[in-house]
Design an enzyme around this catalytic site. Structure first.
Site, mmCIF file in Angstrom:
data_model
loop_
_atom_site.group_PDB
_atom_site.id
_atom_site.type_symbol
_atom_site.label_atom_id
_atom_site.label_comp_id
_atom_site.label_asym_id
_atom_site.label_seq_id
_atom_site.Cartn_x
_atom_site.Cartn_y
_atom_site.Cartn_z
ATOM 1 N N TYR A 211 -8.613 16.755 2.281
ATOM 2 C CA TYR A 211 -9.091 16.478 1.339
ATOM 3 C C TYR A 211 -9.974 17.296 1.157
ATOM 4 C CZ TYR A 211 -6.184 12.681 0.278
ATOM 5 O OH TYR A 211 -4.780 11.564 0.130
ATOM 6 N N ARG B 74 -4.607 1.518 -7.881
ATOM 7 C CA ARG B 74 -4.183 1.219 -7.722
ATOM 8 C C ARG B 74 -3.555 -0.826 -7.563
ATOM 9 N NH1 ARG B 74 -3.958 5.453 -2.782
ATOM 10 N NH2 ARG B 74 -4.261 7.303 -3.948
ATOM 11 N N ARG C 154 0.725 7.741 -7.434
ATOM 12 C CA ARG C 154 -0.070 7.404 -6.607
ATOM 13 C C ARG C 154 -2.046 8.008 -7.528
ATOM 14 N NH1 ARG C 154 0.883 4.340 -2.082
ATOM 15 N NH2 ARG C 154 -0.830 4.524 -1.194
ATOM 16 N N SER D 140 -2.291 13.614 8.502
ATOM 17 C CA SER D 140 -3.620 13.429 7.506
ATOM 18 C C SER D 140 -4.937 13.133 7.178
ATOM 19 C CB SER D 140 -2.893 12.203 6.527
ATOM 20 O OG SER D 140 -4.350 11.481 5.907
ATOM 21 N N HIS E 144 0.921 13.530 -5.904
ATOM 22 C CA HIS E 144 0.191 12.257 -4.616
ATOM 23 C C HIS E 144 1.296 11.451 -4.901
ATOM 24 C CE1 HIS E 144 -3.000 11.964 -2.312
ATOM 25 N NE2 HIS E 144 -2.448 11.238 -1.846
ATOM 26 N N LYS F 198 -1.447 20.927 -1.857
ATOM 27 C CA LYS F 198 -0.887 20.513 -2.472
ATOM 28 C C LYS F 198 -1.392 19.545 -3.886
ATOM 29 C CE LYS F 198 0.673 15.918 -0.328
ATOM 30 N NZ LYS F 198 0.548 14.956 -0.827
ATOM 31 N N THR G 107 -5.127 19.079 -0.142
ATOM 32 C CA THR G 107 -5.206 18.479 -1.066
ATOM 33 C C THR G 107 -6.095 18.398 -2.414
ATOM 34 O OG1 THR G 107 -3.413 16.664 0.847
ATOM 35 C CG2 THR G 107 -4.333 16.325 -1.929
ATOM 36 N N TYR H 126 0.639 -1.632 0.024
ATOM 37 C CA TYR H 126 0.243 0.200 -0.053
ATOM 38 C C TYR H 126 1.217 1.300 -0.429
ATOM 39 C CZ TYR H 126 -2.895 3.596 1.970
ATOM 40 O OH TYR H 126 -4.258 4.745 1.417
HETATM 41 C C1 FNR Z 1 0.207 8.978 0.550
HETATM 42 N N1 FNR Z 1 -0.235 10.629 0.263
HETATM 43 C C2 FNR Z 1 -0.684 11.956 0.882
HETATM 44 N N2 FNR Z 1 -0.911 12.324 0.549
HETATM 45 C C3 FNR Z 1 -2.176 13.668 1.117
HETATM 46 O O1 FNR Z 1 -2.270 14.644 0.854
HETATM 47 N N3 FNR Z 1 -2.998 12.690 1.980
HETATM 48 C C4 FNR Z 1 -3.502 11.438 2.816
HETATM 49 O O2 FNR Z 1 -3.622 11.047 3.008
HETATM 50 C C5 FNR Z 1 -1.746 10.983 2.129
HETATM 51 N N4 FNR Z 1 -1.788 8.880 1.935
HETATM 52 C C6 FNR Z 1 -0.825 8.574 1.164
HETATM 53 C C7 FNR Z 1 -0.227 7.541 1.750
HETATM 54 C C8 FNR Z 1 0.705 6.594 1.275
HETATM 55 C C9 FNR Z 1 0.878 4.709 1.591
HETATM 56 C C10 FNR Z 1 1.416 7.316 0.232
HETATM 57 C C11 FNR Z 1 2.516 7.090 -0.274
HETATM 58 C C12 FNR Z 1 0.889 8.668 -0.128
HETATM 59 C C13 FNR Z 1 1.357 11.055 -0.847
HETATM 60 C C14 FNR Z 1 1.950 11.821 0.330
HETATM 61 O O3 FNR Z 1 1.566 12.788 1.258
HETATM 62 C C15 FNR Z 1 3.238 12.281 -0.715
HETATM 63 O O4 FNR Z 1 2.646 13.253 -2.079
HETATM 64 C C16 FNR Z 1 3.807 11.165 -1.819
HETATM 65 O O5 FNR Z 1 4.222 10.063 -0.343
HETATM 66 C C17 FNR Z 1 5.162 11.517 -1.860
HETATM 67 O O6 FNR Z 1 5.923 10.901 -2.545
HETATM 68 P P1 FNR Z 1 7.330 9.408 -2.015
HETATM 69 O O7 FNR Z 1 7.978 11.229 -0.912
HETATM 70 O O8 FNR Z 1 6.394 9.193 -1.454
HETATM 71 O O9 FNR Z 1 7.699 9.730 -3.356
#
Ligand code: FNR
Length: 378
Positions: A129, A164, A278, A106, A275, A251, A155, A24
């Site tokens: 969000y 995913r 993702r 978050s 993100h 964001k 965000t 995940y």
């Molecule tokens: C996220 N990200 C994310 N962003 C956000 O605004 N709210 C959220 O709840 C989440 N949840 C989330 C869960 C998981 C498991 C991941 C890996 C990422 C995105 C996160 O804030 C961020 O933008 C990215 O993770 C940045 O990329 P890297 O550093 O993981 O490569």
């Protein structure tokens, strides 16, 4: 296991977590091209090695949105971080505070706002969000304000969740998910004891507090699917600008035109982000999107970036492209899974050390001196 880099933390996380949780965090959308490019486009940037520049006195400290930080790094919002270590958001927030940087909670955290904020002294950042239920948005903003939070990370890159595919394979989603998650937990007894049993309750803390009933993990994916609001436009957000008296950082900006809209909206900052790869696979990596956005809105608001940052060298590269600070997503999740608060502390020490070395060997002593000049453009 010897840990000397984020790659080691990742491997340690892979070993200790039930696969549904590891994948995940580790995975991204569709074929994961953007996820990979986030990492490789950043790592491909060549730094200029400079010598004989007197780099004895290096300072990493910087000011972000009026707050003094020990380095230009913050912890990104990550949903369900509380499943990666016992009350994981609390542990990570403590590590961030001790390292002198900001922690972002978050919306879909396990620990509610109050639990995390009460565990630390300085205000954390809170991420929200765009949700259909504006009542929830107001409620959570009021609660954040009541505990002293003044920085809102808003965000906007999730009007619909990206697909995913790994989640289906790993048991995170799909009809057999619950049984598979249970079996995986049984095969990872340390995690099962530390998080599965002692880390309860496992619900979406902020949402349960509003609904007055637990929102369980198994409802998470469905909740995400039904509660994101695809109808939203910049104009609809004006109430948020009026309602929230603190700072707002948008964001999920990846395009210069959207960055301009964020300025018009009155944002205090943006986070250039896809993100973590993702959402829409195939979009530009953050490293490639950043320079044009910087050219468009530099000086009008704060510009942060995330995506693919796995080392202090990557932090320096992102700053050289024009970001004022970067956020760490997966890197901190791997560290949290491996060692809880101590793991995140160790990661942040590692990142700081790497930034220091990168600055020394590019002939820079202050964060504000990092710019495109330290990149080899040939
Ligand atoms: C996220 N990200 C994310 N962003 C956000 O605004 N709210 C959220 O709840 C989440 N949840 C989330 C869960 C998981 C498991 C991941 C890996 C990422 C995105 C996160 O804030 C961020 O933008 C990215 O993770 C940045 O990329 P890297 O550093 O993981 O490569």
């Amino acid at each position: 296991m010897i840990i000397s880099s984020t790659a080691d933390f990742r491997e340690a996380a892979r070993r200790c977590l039930p696969p549904f949780l590891f994948h995940y965090a580790d995975g991204g959308a569709y074929a994961e091209q953007t996820l990979r490019r986030n990492v490789s486009d950043l790592a491909d940037l060549a730094l200029r090695q400079r010598v004989l520049k007197n780099v004895a006195d290096i300072s990493l400290s910087t000011n972000l949105l009026g707050q003094e930080m020990a380095m230009p790094v913050a912890i990104a919002p990550v949903g369900l971080a509380g499943m990666y270590a016992r009350r994981g958001e609390v542990q990570a927030a403590r590590a961030a505070e001790n390292a002198g940087i900001a922690f972002t909670l978050s919306t879909v955290s396990v620990c509610p706002i109050e639990e995390v904020q009460n565990a630390v002294k300085k205000p954390i950042w809170f991420q929200l969000y765009v949700l259909k239920d504006r009542g929830f948005m107001r409620n959570v903003l009021e609660r954040a304000w009541a505990v002293g939070i003044t920085t809102l990370i808003f965000t906007v890159d999730m009007p619909v969740p990206g697909a995913r595919y790994r989640d289906l394979h790993s048991g995170m989603s799909g009809s057999t998910g619950p049984v598979r998650r249970m079996l995986q937990a049984m095969l990872h007894p340390n995690w099962a004891l530390d998080v599965g049993i002692t880390g309860r309750p496992h619900d979406l803390g902020n949402i349960s507090a509003y609904r007055g009933k637990p929102t369980k993990l198994k409802d998470y994916i469905a909740w995400l699917g039904t509660n994101f609001d695809p109808t939203i436009t910049w104009r609809d957000l004006q109430w948020l600008r009026d309602f929230w008296k603190g700072k707002i950082v948008i964001k999920g900006i990846l395009d210069p035109e959207d960055a301009r809209e964020a300025v018009k909206f009155g944002a205090n900052g943006i986070i250039v982000s896809n993100h973590g790869g993702r959402q829409l696979d195939g979009v530009l990596s953050s490293a490639r999107a950043l320079p044009r956005i910087v050219d468009t809105v530099k000086g009008e608001l704060a510009i942060f970036a995330d995506g693919g940052v796995r080392s202090g060298l990557d932090v320096v590269r992102m700053l050289a492209l024009g970001a004022e600070a970067v956020l760490l997503g997966r890197a901190y999740v791997y560290a949290l899974a491996h060692g809880g608060e101590a793991g995140v502390t160790k990661l942040l020490e590692l990142i700081a050390k790497e930034i220091r070395v990168a600055m020394a060997l590019t002939g820079i002593t202050k964060i504000s001196s990092i710019g495109p000049e330290i990149l080899d453009q040939s």
